[in-house]
Motif scaffolding. Structure first.
Motif, PDB file in Angstrom:
ATOM      1  N   ALA A   5       1.428 -51.753 -36.917  1.00  0.00           N
ATOM      2  CA  ALA A   5       1.346 -50.407 -37.219  1.00  0.00           C
ATOM      3  C   ALA A   5       0.205 -49.583 -37.837  1.00  0.00           C
ATOM      4  O   ALA A   5       0.236 -48.255 -37.025  1.00  0.00           O
ATOM      5  CB  ALA A   5       2.464 -50.247 -38.381  1.00  0.00           C
ATOM      6  N   VAL A  59       7.156 -47.577 -34.736  1.00  0.00           N
ATOM      7  CA  VAL A  59       5.536 -47.384 -35.003  1.00  0.00           C
ATOM      8  C   VAL A  59       5.315 -49.471 -34.499  1.00  0.00           C
ATOM      9  O   VAL A  59       3.920 -49.288 -34.533  1.00  0.00           O
ATOM     10  CB  VAL A  59       5.541 -47.568 -36.137  1.00  0.00           C
ATOM     11  CG1 VAL A  59       6.032 -46.128 -36.217  1.00  0.00           C
ATOM     12  CG2 VAL A  59       6.201 -47.917 -37.484  1.00  0.00           C
ATOM     13  N   SER A  60       6.483 -49.378 -34.264  1.00  0.00           N
ATOM     14  CA  SER A  60       5.427 -51.448 -33.885  1.00  0.00           C
ATOM     15  C   SER A  60       6.564 -52.566 -33.456  1.00  0.00           C
ATOM     16  O   SER A  60       8.187 -52.593 -33.045  1.00  0.00           O
ATOM     17  CB  SER A  60       5.184 -52.486 -35.620  1.00  0.00           C
ATOM     18  OG  SER A  60       5.509 -54.049 -35.671  1.00  0.00           O
TER      19      SER A  60
END
Length: 423
Positions: free
Chosen positions: A207, A194-195
Motif C-alpha cells: 500500500a 489499497v492492497s
C-alpha cells in the motif's frame, strides 16, 4: 653497507604507497559514488510519530547526550475486536538510532522526531538516505516498524535518492493509522481497496509503494525495505525485500536472522519508480532495470517471548558488523542493564522478568556506534569486504562507509498485570 637500489627502495615503500592509494580511493568514494562497487543504499532518516492518543508516545532523554529517542508502545484498552487485554499481553519498547556516513554525530541534528511533512525536505534530519518508521496500528494491539534504505546510485543520474525512501516510510507510517490488519486488511478507513494482500507487513509495503507511485511526487528512485508488525499476542510478522534485515535475539543467542535478497553480489532486490525515458535508454545499452515488487519480499512469522530483543537495521550495520558482533553487543548491554541474567552454574543466559526493561536507547546507540567505527576501519575486514574478496575476487579492505540505521525493540510479556517471570 651497500647503497640501496631503486628496487629495494620501492619494496620498502610498498606498504606506505598501498596505504596512501587506499586512503585516496576511500576519499574518492565519498566524492564520486560511481567509483563504489556496491549499489549504495545510504538513505536519509526520518522518525515518524503518531500522537499519544494513537498509542505511541515519544519521550526525549533526560540529557541531550543520547542520539535517539525512546518510544514506549502501550496497548490500548480495546483492540479491533473490542476485547480488553487480559492475561496474555505483550508490550513493546522501541528506540531508533542512526548516523550518516558523511556527517559528524550530533544529538541535536541526528536525533528526535519530525512530524510527517513529505513536501518539505527541510524537516528531514540531514543524515544521509536511510529512513525508518514505527507506529501503533489503528484499532489493534499491534505496532508496525521498519527500515527503508534508498538506492544511492540514483544520485549519479541527478535523482535525489532520499525522496523515494523518505516518501515510502512516510506513506507506511501514515497507513498504520488507517489500515485494518485483520484478515480483511485490504481496505483503509474509507473502505478503499489499497492492497491485494492480507499479510500485515506486506499490506503496508504494498500500500505504501502504491501510494507514492499514485501520488506522483516522486518521479524516480528506489529502495530496499524491511517491515514488521508485532501483535499484542506476541506474534511478529515480517516482510523483507533486499539487503536490509532483522534479528531476534533470545537468551544470549541469535534466535532468528533474516537472509538478504540479491540478484547477484551488490545488487539487492529493490522497489523502484523508473521513468520511461530511463527504461528506453537502458534497453538501448542492454542495461538491466531493477524493478522488484512488494510480492517478491521474503515473508516470515515468529512467536516472540518475554525478554527478546528485535533489531531492524539497514546494511550499514549488516555490511560492517558480523552477526556474532551484534550478539555480543546485545548480550553485554542486556546483562549490564539487568535485563538478562547469567546462571552462575551453567553459564546460560535468561531473561529477567521482575521489572520493566531499560536501556533500549543505549543499545540502539551502541550498535550504530560500533557499526560506524567498523565502517571507517581500513585494516579490519568487515562482512562486505569479506564477501567482495570471496565473490568478486577484488582487493577491498576494511569496513564499508555507509549510512547506518537501527530500530531496536524490547519485548515485554505481562501475565495478570505483572511482567512474565518465567519463560
Amino acid at each position: 653497507m651497500p647503497a640501496p637500489t631503486r628496487f629495494s627502495l620501492l619494496v620498502a615503500a610498498y606498504p606506505t604507497i598501498t596505504a596512501a592509494l587506499l586512503f585516496a580511493f576511500r576519499r574518492l568514494q565519498y566524492q564520486y559514488p560511481i567509483l563504489d562497487r556496491i549499489i549504495t543504499h545510504q538513505a536519509q532518516v526520518r522518525l515518524f510519530q503518531h500522537n499519544s492518543a494513537a498509542g505511541l508516545a515519544i519521550t526525549a532523554p533526560a540529557t541531550n547526550s543520547a542520539a535517539q529517542y525512546t518510544a514506549q508502545i502501550s496497548q490500548s484498552a480495546s483492540g479491533a475486536t473490542g476485547a480488553s487485554i487480559a492475561t496474555n499481553n505483550f508490550h513493546y519498547t522501541i528506540s531508533p538510532s542512526y548516523r550518516a556516513k558523511d556527517r559528524k554525530l550530533s544529538a541535536k541534528k541526528h536525533s528526535g522526531s519530525v512530524p510527517p511533512n513529505p513536501g518539505k525536505r527541510a524537516t528531514r534530519p540531514a543524515s544521509g538516505e536511510d529512513s525508518f518508521f514505527f507506529s501503533k496500528v489503528r484499532e489493534s494491539e499491534s505496532v508496525a516498524l521498519g527500515v527503508i534504505d534508498g538506492v544511492g546510485g540514483w544520485n549519479e543520474i541527478g535523482v535525489d535518492a532520499t525522496d523515494f525512501s523518505h516518501s515510502l516510510a512516510e506513506a507506511m507510517a501514515d497507513l498504520t493509522a488507517k489500515l485494518s490488519i485483520d484478515n480483511s486488511a485490504k481496505r483503509d478507513e474509507s473502505n478503499t481497496i489499497v492492497s491485494k494482500f492480507s499479510f500485515p507487513p506486506l499490506v503496508l509495503l504494498d500500500a505504501g509503494y502504491n501510494a507514492i507511485r499514485n501520488a506522483g511526487r516522486v518521479k524516480a528512485g528506489g529502495s530496499t525495505a524491511c517491515v514488521g508488525v508485532a501483535h499484542g499476542n506476541g506474534t511478529l510478522q515480517a516482510a523483507n525485500l533486499g539487503d536490509s534485515g532483522f534479528f531476534i535475539f533470545r537468551d544470549g543467542k541469535i534466535h532468528y536472522m533474516s537472509i538478504p535478497q540479491t540478484h547477484y553480489f551488490n545488487a539487492p532486490y529493490q522497489l523502484a519508480i523508473i521513468p520511461q525515458k530511463i527504461i528506453e535508454q537502458n534497453a538501448r545499452y542492454g542495461s538491466k532495470n531493477f524493478d522488484d515488487k512488494p510480492s517478491d519480499a521474503d515473508l516470515s512469522t515468529h512467536k516472540l517471548k518475554h525478554g527478546d530483543v528485535v533489531l531492524f537495521c539497514t546494511d550499514g550495520i549488516l555490511d560492517n558488523l558480523l552477526p556474532s558482533e551484534c550478539l555480543r553487543i546485545v548480550s553485554e548491554e542486556m546483562i549490564s542493564q539487568g535485563n538478562w541474567i547469567v546462571d552462575r552454574r551453567s553459564g546460560d543466559i535468561q531473561a529477567l522478568g521482575d521489572r520493566p526493561y531499560s536501556g533500549v536507547d543505549t543499545l540502539a546507540k551502541r550498535l550504530v556506534a560500533a557499526a560506524f567505527k567498523a565502517s571507517i576501519d581500513t585494516k579490519t575486514d568487515g562482512p562486505f569486504a569479506i564477501e567482495a574478496q570471496r565473490q568478486m575476487k577484488v582487493l577491498y579492505k576494511g569496513g564499508k562507509p555507509d549510512d547506518i540505521t537501527a530500530v531496536v525493540m524490547f519485548v515485554h510479556q505481562h501475565v495478570g498485570g505483572k511482567t512474565h517471570e518465567k519463560l
